[in-house]
Design an enzyme around this catalytic site. Structure first.
Site, PDB file in Angstrom:
ATOM      1  N   HIS A 377      -7.823  12.534  16.562  1.00 11.38           N
ATOM      2  CA  HIS A 377      -7.100  11.839  15.497  1.00 11.38           C
ATOM      3  C   HIS A 377      -8.042  11.163  14.509  1.00 11.38           C
ATOM      4  O   HIS A 377      -7.625  10.769  13.410  1.00 11.38           O
ATOM      5  CB  HIS A 377      -6.148  10.797  16.097  1.00 11.38           C
ATOM      6  CG  HIS A 377      -4.851  10.676  15.353  1.00 11.38           C
ATOM      7  ND1 HIS A 377      -4.754  10.859  13.987  1.00 11.38           N
ATOM      8  CD2 HIS A 377      -3.592  10.389  15.782  1.00 11.38           C
ATOM      9  CE1 HIS A 377      -3.496  10.683  13.612  1.00 11.38           C
ATOM     10  NE2 HIS A 377      -2.771  10.408  14.677  1.00 11.38           N
ATOM     11  N   ASP A 381      -5.003  14.445  11.157  1.00 14.57           N
ATOM     12  CA  ASP A 381      -3.725  13.757  11.371  1.00 14.57           C
ATOM     13  C   ASP A 381      -2.678  14.763  11.835  1.00 14.57           C
ATOM     14  O   ASP A 381      -2.921  15.974  11.867  1.00 14.57           O
ATOM     15  CB  ASP A 381      -3.270  13.009  10.112  1.00 14.57           C
ATOM     16  CG  ASP A 381      -3.093  13.918   8.908  1.00 14.57           C
ATOM     17  OD1 ASP A 381      -2.794  15.118   9.096  1.00 14.57           O
ATOM     18  OD2 ASP A 381      -3.243  13.437   7.767  1.00 14.57           O
TER      19      ASP A 381
END
Length: 403
Positions: A377, A381
């Site tokens: 992450h 995204d």
């Protein structure tokens, strides 16, 4: 004058290696280019070739961890005198075998002076890293490597010694009797896998799951096998090509996390996870977006064969930007693959199964493949990862439009 056999540096950042076994015996004739000994690094086990011809006059280090640049043997004319080998080199072979069975250091022994060079403690890079992770002071650790150098096993013993007292571990035995516990020391590669898996779990990751109808992909694969019987492309080869093309469309996924920056790579260098007797390795196929499926199949067949034979070179494992892990051949339907840092993503694929699906208001049976994308992450995204996975799905379901 006898020629010294020096432990070579096989890759960038390599500071030491472990001699596994010698392929030539003392007194045996050696030709330049002959395999001389097997060297185990944190990436591969590789045969080291002789750089001179003659007779193997003396083996200074029979086995064990040795720093890069140390003399491990001598080659020369038969009967030629051999220089005295450093006693520290002769004792280097004891490091790993003693590390398995030695008890934790006593306070008196741990307080012995540590070898230093210009005020800097002599320790391998791995030992320094482990010491930082475990909060240990290298000055307080006694090194058992050549010339008092601190190696990883010294740090591990010191960490055990600083923990609450525990019963001494049983000594390793060549073969365990029925009902007894057999203690198997980790190889350098396995220790590297442990460290990398631990690092991977520290990354903030998320998973995305999507299934693809493999009807047309399987038809294409059958056609490719007919056209290329020698290469016999597999589903993994098809996936590699599809992912490479998708990575060109979604460059944010073809990326590495570099601490204070994200590296976006122009070429899809796809790693293929391969299970071997020594552990899991990930050889890299470079520039897959430019290769045909048949070319990918040939390259994959070569590296997988060499991986299982222990013949990979360090360069085979470097430069990956994305990884595929396929357990479909084991009947696994779906699984989550552990991230391969510093890569931003890894794709786990299971077996192709006949499943009922809805098509045009009717229930039909189709060969379905479930894919699980694990993403870092810090680099990717959710929307970016989902868009990439959707592209992979589209390419698999309509391969004729892209391949």
């Amino acid at each position: 004058m006898a020629t010294e056999v020096i432990l070579p540096r096989l890759g960038q950042g390599m500071e030491a290696g472990t001699i596994v076994r010698w392929l030539k015996a003392e007194g045996e004739a050696v030709a330049k280019g002959d395999p001389l000994f097997e060297l185990d690094t944190d990436k591969v086990t590789q045969e080291v070739e002789a750089e001179a011809s003659g007779v193997l006059l003396k083996i200074a280090v029979a086995e064990g961890e040795v720093p890069v640049g140390k003399t491990v043997a001598f080659i020369g004319a038969e009967g030629e005198p051999v220089p005295e080998a450093d006693a520290a080199e002769e004792s280097a072979s004891d490091n790993l075998s003693q590390a398995v069975t030695e008890a934790p250091q006593t306070p008196e022994r741990a307080s012995e002076p540590t070898a230093t060079t210009n005020g800097r403690v002599k320790a391998s890079p791995l030992a320094r890293r482990l010491a930082r992770e475990k909060g240990l002071d290298l000055q307080a650790i006694r090194g058992t490597g050549p010339e008092g150098r601190i190696v990883a096993e010294d740090v591990e013993r010191a960490a055990v010694g600083s923990a609450p007292a525990a019963p001494a571990a049983p000594e390793a035995v060549p073969a365990a009797a029925p009902g007894e516990v057999e203690r198997v020391p980790l190889t350098s590669l396995q220790k590297t896998i442990v460290r990398r898996l631990t690092d991977a779990w520290a990354a903030p990751v998320f998973q995305l799951v999507m299934s693809a109808d493999m009807t047309r992909a399987l038809e294409l694969r059958a056609l490719l096998v007919e056209r290329h019987p020698d290469e016999r492309p597999t589903v993994t080869d098809l996936l590699t090509k599809v992912c490479a093309l998708a990575l060109q469309r979604h460059r944010a996924v073809n990326a590495l996390f570099a601490g204070d920056a994200i590296e976006l790579h122009p070429s899809a260098n796809v790693g293929i996870a391969v299970a071997t007797e020594r552990g899991l390795v990930v050889p890299v196929l470079r520039g897959c977006e430019r290769l045909t499926v048949a070319q990918i199949a040939a390259a994959r067949g070569d590296v997988v064969s060499r991986a299982r034979d222990g013949k990979l070179e360090p360069a085979d494992l470097e430069g990956g930007t994305f990884t595929i892990s396929n357990l479909g051949m084991y009947g696994v339907e779906q699984f989550v693959a552990v991230l391969n840092p510093p890569q931003a993503a890894i794709l786990a694929v299971g077996s192709i199964e006949e499943r009922p699906v809805a098509r045009d208001g009717e229930v039909v049976v189709r060969p379905m493949l479930t894919m699980t994308l694990t993403c870092d992450h810090r680099t990717i995204d959710g929307a970016t990862g989902a868009d990439f996975l959707r592209t992979v799905k589209e390419f698999l379901e309509e391969p004729g439009l892209t391949l």
